[in-house]
Design an enzyme around this catalytic site. Sequence first.
Site, mmCIF file in Angstrom:
data_model
loop_
_atom_site.group_PDB
_atom_site.id
_atom_site.type_symbol
_atom_site.label_atom_id
_atom_site.label_comp_id
_atom_site.label_asym_id
_atom_site.label_seq_id
_atom_site.Cartn_x
_atom_site.Cartn_y
_atom_site.Cartn_z
ATOM 1 N N ASP A 301 -10.159 87.854 41.321
ATOM 2 C CA ASP A 301 -11.187 87.324 41.052
ATOM 3 C C ASP A 301 -12.045 88.338 42.231
ATOM 4 O O ASP A 301 -11.651 88.471 43.670
ATOM 5 C CB ASP A 301 -11.533 85.429 41.844
ATOM 6 C CG ASP A 301 -13.199 85.273 40.547
ATOM 7 O OD1 ASP A 301 -12.689 83.616 39.784
ATOM 8 O OD2 ASP A 301 -13.407 85.514 40.456
ATOM 9 N N GLU A 501 -21.148 77.773 39.516
ATOM 10 C CA GLU A 501 -20.144 77.504 39.921
ATOM 11 C C GLU A 501 -20.438 76.673 40.678
ATOM 12 O O GLU A 501 -20.789 75.759 40.286
ATOM 13 C CB GLU A 501 -19.541 79.394 40.636
ATOM 14 C CG GLU A 501 -19.427 80.288 39.501
ATOM 15 C CD GLU A 501 -18.405 81.860 40.453
ATOM 16 O OE1 GLU A 501 -19.055 82.385 39.764
ATOM 17 O OE2 GLU A 501 -17.770 81.192 40.997
HETATM 18 C C1 GLC Z 1 -17.025 84.490 39.696
HETATM 19 C C2 GLC Z 1 -16.342 84.120 38.975
HETATM 20 C C3 GLC Z 1 -15.066 84.712 38.005
HETATM 21 C C4 GLC Z 1 -15.897 86.112 36.982
HETATM 22 C C5 GLC Z 1 -15.942 86.493 38.067
HETATM 23 C C6 GLC Z 1 -16.508 87.713 37.631
HETATM 24 O O1 GLC Z 1 -16.744 84.525 40.458
HETATM 25 O O2 GLC Z 1 -15.274 83.289 39.867
HETATM 26 O O3 GLC Z 1 -15.231 83.626 36.550
HETATM 27 O O4 GLC Z 1 -15.526 87.031 36.328
HETATM 28 O O5 GLC Z 1 -16.407 86.040 39.127
HETATM 29 O O6 GLC Z 1 -17.933 87.879 37.567
#
Ligand code: GLC
Length: 610
Positions: A301, A501
């Site tokens: 991530d 988030e």
């Molecule tokens: C974010 C998320 C993830 C996403 C990634 C790229 O923090 O946790 O779901 O795909 O970063 O944006």
Amino acid sequence: MKNLSILSVIIFLSVVLFSAFSSDPLTKGSKKMSSLDKKVDELLSQMTLNEKIGQMTQVDIDALKGHFEDIEKYSLGSILCGGNSEIDDISAKGWADFYDMLQSHALKSRLHIPVIYGVDAVHGHNNVIGAVVFPHNVGLGATRNPKLVEKAARVTAEEIAATGMDWAFAPCIAVARNERWGRTYESFGEEPGLAQTLGAAQVKGLQRKKLSDKTSILACAKHFLGDGGTTNGKDQGNTEVDEAALRTLHLPGYISAIKAGAKTIMVSYNAWNGEKMHGNKYLLTDVLKNELKFKGFLVSDWAAIDHLEGNYKSDIEKSINAGLDMIMIPNAPGQDNNYVEFITLLKELVNEKKVPLSRIDDAVRRILRVKFEINIFENPLTDKSLMASFGSKGHRQAARECVRQSLVLLKNENKTLPISKKVKNIVLAGKSADDIGNQCGGWTINWQGKSGNTISGGTTVLQAVKNAVSKNTVVSYSKDGSEVKEADVVLVVVGENPYAEMFGDTSDLSLSKEDVRVIETVKKSGKPFVVVLFSGRPMIIEPQLKEAKAFVAAWLPGSEGAGITDVLFGDFNFMGKLGHSWPKTMEQIPINVGDKNYDPLFPYGFGLKY
Ligand code: GLC
């Protein structure tokens, strides 16, 4: 007898030796090599260590701005557009031209290996102006309709492909067990069965049967493992369950996604019983790659390895050895933990034998195999012909159907619904009746989403009502609910403002003061009123539920508000079923179907019909 046994031993040994060292590339060792593996190994054999590590590096577009030549310089494997990363022209054409510029750099690398470009297209191609925005997964979960969810993903894939991009960071197959969690709406619901059936449907819709088709888009099942099970629903928190519960609740979605053909899996920020997932070799390698035989690749991530204990170098060592194959890096040279540092430090670790070269080769093989499977070497650039269907009526119809089937009817006293299209006077009230930003929620144009008219091409509830009723009907909008005296019925549209988030983590799911005030005002008028709730999860609504004649959970329906009026005016029946147990109070949360003393306001699976 003796000679015979010696002879058989010699024959046996020669067969073993032949197969182990056979020069025939198609029968390396005992396993028969496919032509795909042969291509991968041939390319791998030409790569330097720098180029191999480059392929394991995924960089955000903002970190590359001003030095796009680093794409070929480091032979980067992937580029992503993070939630808040933007370019000047965010139209479909703008993104397609941008993609081709990036890819043209990649094709200048010594071995001309194209990049794969990933984007959070989590409810339609939601970063692009004019794209069709679908209901978030919490609404798709309420449809219980895998075919429809597959269709939604197929339309999304066509709109992604129109902009050249290759990879969607979807499906999110979190099993959200505590609605305090800000990412509840990205999950299909509280039950693993929803993650299994609808997650697999999204994978199939995105990837189609043939990954090499020009509108096939790589799926990415996320976030492995246990993202929806953290204590108190804390985003990126700690999932404190035994292995049996972890496997029962959070693993089934991945088993189905892999079976459906998912080629990438994103690792989760959360910890399991205190151990961060990005360093968990047992779950990433022993369980996912060996036990479940996942042959694709694992991507981290966003800067997630930085959350591991120790410094950047030890983060890299731990995560790569745990089984991560590609690292998502948002930081530019000059910032901490940037992508140039990543490449330098990983090379040091290999030279110091702290990361085996075999681990690097395994990761790069996985990445190259996927790149060959999606045929990106043959078709690296945007196919402009795909733009024709972008944001089309047909695509909007698909989203409208999803909205219709996602609505859950919680209350309908005296058959207040459906409302007649010939109603003389209808007043809409509430902050979200004419606000497509609230209708779409987070991950829309930018990471957190935004209230207001942020996208183009959709219909708000107000616009949809005006289009639905007879020409003699008077339709008006009183945001605070104060001008309703002429109304035969009032439609109050309230709920959550957009978030994403951790910004959505909350300890209080009651309606906002503004929403309560509007409902109070309308109630005082004595007019019959219907509440339509836009939210990423169940909210605490008992006081308002009593006063309203009818109450509809609409989740975060996206751009096609007409899907709501299709049902409110009776052209279609309600079909939605709750994907979450609906709590009476915050104290009840977590409350999930199967709990002892289960006493929700509305049970999992609840939904009234006309
Ligand atoms: C974010 C998320 C993830 C996403 C990634 C790229 O923090 O946790 O779901 O795909 O970063 O944006």
